[in-house]
Structures are given as structure tokens and as C-alpha cells.
Design a protein around this motif. Structure first.
Motif, PDB file in Angstrom:
ATOM      1  N   ASN A  27      -5.172 -36.893 -23.586  1.00 41.77           N
ATOM      2  CA  ASN A  27      -6.092 -35.758 -23.751  1.00 41.77           C
ATOM      3  C   ASN A  27      -7.549 -36.182 -23.690  1.00 41.77           C
ATOM      4  O   ASN A  27      -8.393 -35.458 -23.154  1.00 41.77           O
ATOM      5  CB  ASN A  27      -5.835 -35.069 -25.096  1.00 41.77           C
ATOM      6  N   ALA A  28      -7.852 -37.377 -24.214  1.00 45.46           N
ATOM      7  CA  ALA A  28      -9.248 -37.801 -24.305  1.00 45.46           C
ATOM      8  C   ALA A  28      -9.758 -38.430 -23.022  1.00 45.46           C
ATOM      9  O   ALA A  28     -10.959 -38.353 -22.749  1.00 45.46           O
ATOM     10  CB  ALA A  28      -9.411 -38.783 -25.473  1.00 45.46           C
ATOM     11  N   ARG A  29      -8.898 -39.016 -22.237  1.00 46.00           N
ATOM     12  CA  ARG A  29      -9.362 -39.703 -21.039  1.00 46.00           C
ATOM     13  C   ARG A  29      -9.967 -38.738 -20.027  1.00 46.00           C
ATOM     14  O   ARG A  29     -10.749 -39.129 -19.158  1.00 46.00           O
ATOM     15  CB  ARG A  29      -8.213 -40.469 -20.378  1.00 46.00           C
ATOM     16  N   VAL A  30      -9.640 -37.452 -20.152  1.00 46.34           N
ATOM     17  CA  VAL A  30     -10.183 -36.435 -19.239  1.00 46.34           C
ATOM     18  C   VAL A  30     -11.683 -36.252 -19.471  1.00 46.34           C
ATOM     19  O   VAL A  30     -12.454 -36.037 -18.521  1.00 46.34           O
ATOM     20  CB  VAL A  30      -9.454 -35.079 -19.439  1.00 46.34           C
ATOM     21  N   VAL A  31     -12.111 -36.353 -20.735  1.00 44.86           N
ATOM     22  CA  VAL A  31     -13.522 -36.095 -21.051  1.00 44.86           C
ATOM     23  C   VAL A  31     -14.315 -37.368 -21.326  1.00 44.86           C
ATOM     24  O   VAL A  31     -15.543 -37.334 -21.353  1.00 44.86           O
ATOM     25  CB  VAL A  31     -13.643 -35.167 -22.284  1.00 44.86           C
ATOM     26  N   CYS A  32     -13.626 -38.501 -21.527  1.00 47.17           N
ATOM     27  CA  CYS A  32     -14.319 -39.757 -21.822  1.00 47.17           C
ATOM     28  C   CYS A  32     -14.591 -40.505 -20.519  1.00 47.17           C
ATOM     29  O   CYS A  32     -13.745 -40.519 -19.625  1.00 47.17           O
ATOM     30  CB  CYS A  32     -13.487 -40.625 -22.740  1.00 47.17           C
ATOM     31  N   PRO A  33     -15.762 -41.154 -20.436  1.00 48.08           N
ATOM     32  CA  PRO A  33     -16.094 -41.881 -19.209  1.00 48.08           C
ATOM     33  C   PRO A  33     -15.209 -43.108 -19.038  1.00 48.08           C
ATOM     34  O   PRO A  33     -14.686 -43.657 -19.979  1.00 48.08           O
ATOM     35  CB  PRO A  33     -17.552 -42.296 -19.437  1.00 48.08           C
TER      36      PRO A  33
END
Length: 343
Positions: free
Chosen positions: A337-343
Motif C-alpha cells: 500500500n505504501a510503495r504507491v505513494v513513497c518515492p
């Protein structure tokens, strides 16, 4: 009087015509300060303990032997403090130097769920990287405002117990709320220190650091079940934490399994608890040359949803496996879920 005024006007005119002094650009000065703040932590972690030990021994051979003797006596008296909650300092945790440290990469802390101050927690931090910059900045300082984002929660980052045997370094680490990663220390924090405690354990440890490389997202977790057993014994909730970009701080030479150097690394890991890695970053003056300064790569630390864990004084292997599987699933979900918004 007229002559004096005329002379004064002439001097002012000459001063105004002088070229402006070459003051350094503010952004360049800030970048140097950021670099110095990171470099002091790297050098402190690598050399402060050994340097302080050598200096202490040397002082016994000089006229300052009494100071060395007094400090040694204090060291003996204070030896068990790291195992009993340490001696954190809000003043040190709020040093301005840590804001420069944060802005160098930069480091960000993202909260996804609230944590109850009435519970205790074990944070599983992934991945290790070379120096755990994200873990230190987020949980060993207040640079990313951990206490404001998680009110009532007191983080304690766990690191090698051997670091607390060195003079000066032990005090430096304890001032940031850092504790030894051993059973006595963690037991004290989770059972004798009230509630609202969060022990941060870098689960992969030295084994994981040997595999870190820029752009690589892999964790050492399948056989690491001790932190889950500990959570069950203390009834502390498990919280997965993932730092995107932690592995990007340095370039590392990764040796093949079975090679001579890899055998040396594994042997050192078993003996002293850490593995000697061959890595490089950039130099202080240029990003194009090699050095020990890490690369300016963003590190984004995401704190996931807590897993409620019951208190089981003697958990069976099946129960440990059950919650270990739940933790892996939760970490995988957090990553996806977080890799979509994290650089």
C-alpha cells in the motif's frame, strides 16, 4: 565641522562603491551543515567508542589520572543503567543538529494508525540498511516529531549491546533513548516501565545489512521469530515499520555465498554481532567521489497498523508461528500500500 562631514560622506561613498563580500549561498551553507550533522553521527558510531576507550586508558598514564579514575568508578556504578530503561534526554533528542540530519536525505515519518498509550508495543523495523539512518532519525531523535504524531508513546531504539560497553558512546546513545537489544533491557521496558513504551527492533540485523543495495527491497524475516515470542510473553502489540530508501544511502559490494570474504563476514557476525560491510557513499566536497558520507536519497518510514497480541507466558511454537505469519502478512500489506505513494 564641514570638513568632518565632507570626509564622512566621502568615506560612506567609497564604502558603498566597494564590491559586496562573497558570502556563501544560504542553501549551500545549509547543505554543508546537513552533511556535517550526518557525518558526525557516522563517525561517532564507528569510532567514538574505541577513541574514548583509548583516551581513557591514556589518561591513566598522565597527570589527569584522577579524572580517568573518577569516570571509571562512575562507569562501574552506572553499568546496568542501559538495561534499566537508560537515561534519555529530551534536550539531546531535540538538538537542532538532528533537523539538519533529517533534511539531508530527507527523512520522513508517516503515521497510518493511532497507537494507544495504554498499551506497550514492539516495532519491527525493516530493512536494516548499513547504518539504520531512518530508524535513528525517527526513533532516536525528535526531528520528525514522533512524540507529536504518537502522543503518549515513548520509543526506544534497540541496538547491539556491545555498544554500551564503550565509555562516552554509551551515554551518547542512551541520551537518545537507545537501548541494548537484549532480553534484560527489553523485559524492563515492557514490564517495569509502565505503558506507552515502544521498543524498536531492527529484525533483520547484521544478516540483512549484508544484502542491502540501492533499489533492493528484501528483508530477513522468515526465521526471525524471537521478537514475536517476546511480544506474546509480554502481551505487547506488534507494529510493522518499513523504511523506503533505507538501502539507497550507500553502495555496497555484495559477495557471493561461499566466497572467502562472505565466510569472513559470517564469522564476524557470529563473534561480535555485526558484519563488516564493504560500502561507500560520497565525499564531503563532491557527490562524484567516494567517501563515507551517505548519498542524498529520500528515506520514508511508514508505521503500520498494530497487531493486537495477547499475553501468553509460555507460547507454543504453533502460537508463535501463527502470529509470525500474521506479522509477515501485515508487513506485506503495508509495503504494497505504501510503495504507491513513497518515492
Amino acid at each position: 565641522l564641514a570638513t568632518v562631514l565632507c570626509t564622512g560622506s566621502s568615506v560612506l561613498s567609497v564604502l558603498q562603491d566597494l564590491p559586496s563580500p562573497p558570502w556563501p549561498c544560504r542553501s549551500k551553507m545549509e547543505k554543508h551543515l546537513q552533511c556535517i550533522s550526518v557525518l558526525q553521527w557516522v563517525i561517532s558510531f564507528l569510532a567514538l567508542g574505541l577513541s574514548a576507550t583509548v583516551l581513557l586508558i591514556y589518561m591513566f598514564c598522565t597527570d589527569c589520572w584522577l579524572i580517568a579514575a573518577m569516570y571509571t568508578a562512575w562507569l562501574i556504578f552506572d553499568w546496568n543503567t542501559p538495561k534499566q530503561g537508560g537515561r534519555r534526554s529530551s534536550w539531546v533528542r531535540n538538538w537542532t543538529v538532528w533537523t539538519y540530519f533529517r533534511d539531508y536525505f530527507p527523512v520522513r515519518l508517516i503515521k497510518t494508525h493511532d497507537l494507544l498509550p495504554s498499551r506497550n508495543y514492539i516495532f519491527g523495523y525493516h530493512p536494516h540498511g548499513i547504518f539504520c539512518f531512518g530508524a535513528f532519525c525517527n526513533f532516536g531523535t525528535e526531528a520528525t516529531s514522533f512524540s507529536k504524531k504518537f502522543p503518549g508513546i515513548k520509543p526506544s531504539l534497540a541496538t547491539l549491546a556491545g555498544n554500551f560497553r564503550f565509555p562516552v558512546l554509551r551515554d551518547y546513545l542512551m541520551s537518545g533513548g537507545i537501548c541494548p537489544v537484549n532480553k534484560n533491557s527489553i523485559d524492563y521496558l515492557l514490564t517495569c516501565n509502565g505503558t506507552g513504551n515502544a521498543v524498536v527492533i531492527v529484525v533483520g540485523g547484521a544478516a540483512e545489512s549484508l544484502e542491502c543495495a540501492p533499489g533492493k527491497n528484501s528483508v530477513t524475516l522468515s526465521r526471525r521469530k524471537g521478537f514475536v515470542r517476546l511480544a506474546l510473553e509480554k502481551g505487547s502489540d506488534l507494529v510493522p515499520v518499513y523504511s523506503f530508501g533505507e538501502n539507497d544511502a550507500y553502495q555496497q559490494i555484495i559477495f557471493e555465498e561461499g566466497s572467502w570474504w562472505r565466510l569472513v563476514q559470517r564469522k564476524m557476525q557470529k563473534i561480535v554481532g555485526f558484519a563488516p560491510c564493504l560500502f561507500h557513499g560520497c565525499s564531503f566536497f563532491s557527490a562524484e567521489t567516494w567517501g563515507i558520507v551517505p548519498y542524498c536519497k529520500p528515506i520514508t518510514t511508514v508505521v503500520g497498523e498494530p497487531i493486537t497480541v495477547p499475553k501468553v507466558e509460555e507460547p507454543t511454537p504453533d502460537v508463535v508461528d501463527q502470529y509470525h505469519a500474521m506479522y509477515i502478512q501485515s508487513l506485506q500489506c503495508l509495503f504494497d500500500n505504501a510503495r504507491v505513494v513513497c518515492p
